[in-house]
Design an enzyme around this catalytic site. Structure first.
Site, PDB file in Angstrom:
ATOM      1  N   TYR A  38       1.077  -1.037  -0.032  1.00 41.24           N
ATOM      2  CA  TYR A  38      -0.008  -0.170   0.043  1.00 41.24           C
ATOM      3  C   TYR A  38       0.689   1.072   0.054  1.00 41.24           C
ATOM      4  CZ  TYR A  38      -3.940   2.995   1.100  1.00 41.24           C
ATOM      5  OH  TYR A  38      -4.445   4.228   1.106  1.00 41.24           O
ATOM      6  N   ARG A 225      -4.749   9.591  -8.411  1.00 42.11           N
ATOM      7  CA  ARG A 225      -3.783   7.536  -8.063  1.00 42.11           C
ATOM      8  C   ARG A 225      -4.756   6.708  -8.200  1.00 42.11           C
ATOM      9  NH1 ARG A 225      -6.116   5.663  -2.973  1.00 42.11           N
ATOM     10  NH2 ARG A 225      -3.284   4.614  -2.439  1.00 42.11           N
ATOM     11  N   ASN A 227      -6.765   3.191  -7.487  1.00 41.23           N
ATOM     12  CA  ASN A 227      -6.524   1.927  -6.274  1.00 41.23           C
ATOM     13  C   ASN A 227      -6.950   0.976  -6.939  1.00 41.23           C
ATOM     14  OD1 ASN A 227      -6.532   0.935  -3.505  1.00 41.23           O
ATOM     15  ND2 ASN A 227      -8.362   2.212  -3.158  1.00 41.23           N
ATOM     16  N   TYR A 318      -8.152  -7.746   4.447  1.00 38.52           N
ATOM     17  CA  TYR A 318      -8.873  -6.352   3.899  1.00 38.52           C
ATOM     18  C   TYR A 318      -9.559  -5.893   2.689  1.00 38.52           C
ATOM     19  CZ  TYR A 318      -8.536  -1.428   3.465  1.00 38.52           C
ATOM     20  OH  TYR A 318      -9.373  -0.132   3.272  1.00 38.52           O
ATOM     21  N   LYS A 319      -9.022  -6.513   1.541  1.00 37.63           N
ATOM     22  CA  LYS A 319      -9.839  -6.653   0.126  1.00 37.63           C
ATOM     23  C   LYS A 319      -9.768  -7.435   0.057  1.00 37.63           C
ATOM     24  CE  LYS A 319      -5.368  -4.055  -1.941  1.00 37.63           C
ATOM     25  NZ  LYS A 319      -6.693  -2.545  -2.514  1.00 37.63           N
TER      26      LYS A 319
END
Length: 342
Positions: A38, A225, A227, A318-319
């Site tokens: 990250y 950005r 993600n 988390y994802k």
């Protein structure tokens, strides 16, 4: 490059969404290296590569009509996906102005805007919309200004009020989020809504530096950005409050269907300063591509294999990838020459 819009597709139920070869070619593949950690990865949003998703401030593509129909369906069921706190009224009008201006300039085959003082005339040929209105007078529009224009723009949008050395999510239109909710996050500060990221949350210096950078964004000099996460089926609306509708789909993945069901979900996040309110417009433009479609570019499939294989467990959890990550890695292995030779 002229945008050729596809006929109506669906992002739910029968999931008829798919990408043309042209859409796959311009997909914003988010991995510059074979591993991922990250990072903030903010850059100036200067125009890049004609025809790419980075060419304009607000990207319109072949899925425009379908995505706007999906937004309308979500809002019909849950109108509170669009909210504007009273002090954000000026920022909402500025958002309408920014979006209309850029869409008309960048996609003149579909949009046009004529202005005579505060008397404006907006045309959206893609959706068959013709609207004369008085800028600043919400009674002359069929919806409040933020809802009106974001019903006609691909992306989710948050309006961030800048005060007390922080940014607060005080307005927005969010109908296709990646497991979060505008209703829950409304009023939260930048640091509040970022603290759940594992392996990063305890290093608040990362977010404090990002916040300092964003607080200094100037008018006319936006930043962006990328993600990413993954989604089962080409489903845009994975909001927290609809988890009961899509959460179980993670358990539907098998080695036989993994390439069709698992989608790489990439967000092109864009942030621009609004000149009069001093708020910041934060857009989150979501792109979906199945593993099967992505693998038409073998170099991407090879890199994604390595990224997913080596992703830290905490980030994978988390994802939301844990239940099907190994199946995706196993399928992508065929595109990695080093893995095949091992």
């Amino acid at each position: 490059m002229s945008v050729v819009m596809k006929p109506l597709e669906t992002y739910r139920d029968d999931f008829t969404f798919s990408n043309s070869p042209q859409a796959i070619a311009r997909f914003p593949f988010p991995f510059p290296e074979d591993n991922y950690m990250y990072s903030v990865n903010i850059e100036p949003a200067t125009p890049r590569e004609p025809g790419s998703v980075f060419e304009h401030w607000f990207d319109i593509d072949e899925h425009y009509v379908s995505e706007m129909a999906e937004r309308a369906r979500v809002l019909e069921r849950d109108p509170d996906r669009c909210l504007v706190m009273p002090h954000m009224a000026l920022a909402a009008w500025e958002t309408l102005e920014m979006l209309m201006t850029h869409l008309a300039v960048d996609y003149p085959e579909y949009f046009s805007l004529d202005r005579d003082g505060d008397q404006w005339h907006w045309t959206n040929r893609a959706l068959g919309i013709e609207q004369a209105f008085t800028f600043g007078d919400a009674s002359t529009l069929p919806y409040e200004p933020l809802e009106y224009i974001t019903r006609q723009a691909q992306a989710d949008f948050a309006l961030l009020d800048q005060r007390d050395g922080n940014l607060f999510m005080d307005a927005g239109m969010v109908t296709g989020p990646a497991d979060w909710s505008i209703k829950f996050d409304a009023g939260m500060s930048f640091l509040d809504w970022h603290t759940p990221v594992p392996g990063v949350a305890h290093k608040m210096g990362v977010f404090e530096r990002a916040l300092k950078y964003l607080l200094n964004v100037q008018v006319g000099h936006p930043v962006r950005r990328l993600n990413w996460t993954m989604t089962i089926n080409p489903r845009l609306d994975t909001a927290s409050e609809t988890f009961h509708e899509w959460g179980h789909e993670r358990g539907l993945v098998t080695p036989e269907n993994v390439a069709k069901l698992v989608h790489l979900r990439v967000e092109l996040q864009f942030l621009a300063r609004l000149p009069r309110s001093n708020a910041e417009l934060f857009s989150i433009r979501t792109y979906l591509v199945s593993l099967e479609e992505l693998a038409t570019n073998p170099a991407w499939a090879c890199r994604l294999h390595r990224v997913l294989r080596d992703l830290p467990e905490a980030l994978a959890d988390y994802k939301g990838l844990t239940r099907y990550r190994q199946m995706a890695v196993d399928w992508l292995r065929q595109f990695d020459p080093e893995a095949k030779a091992a």
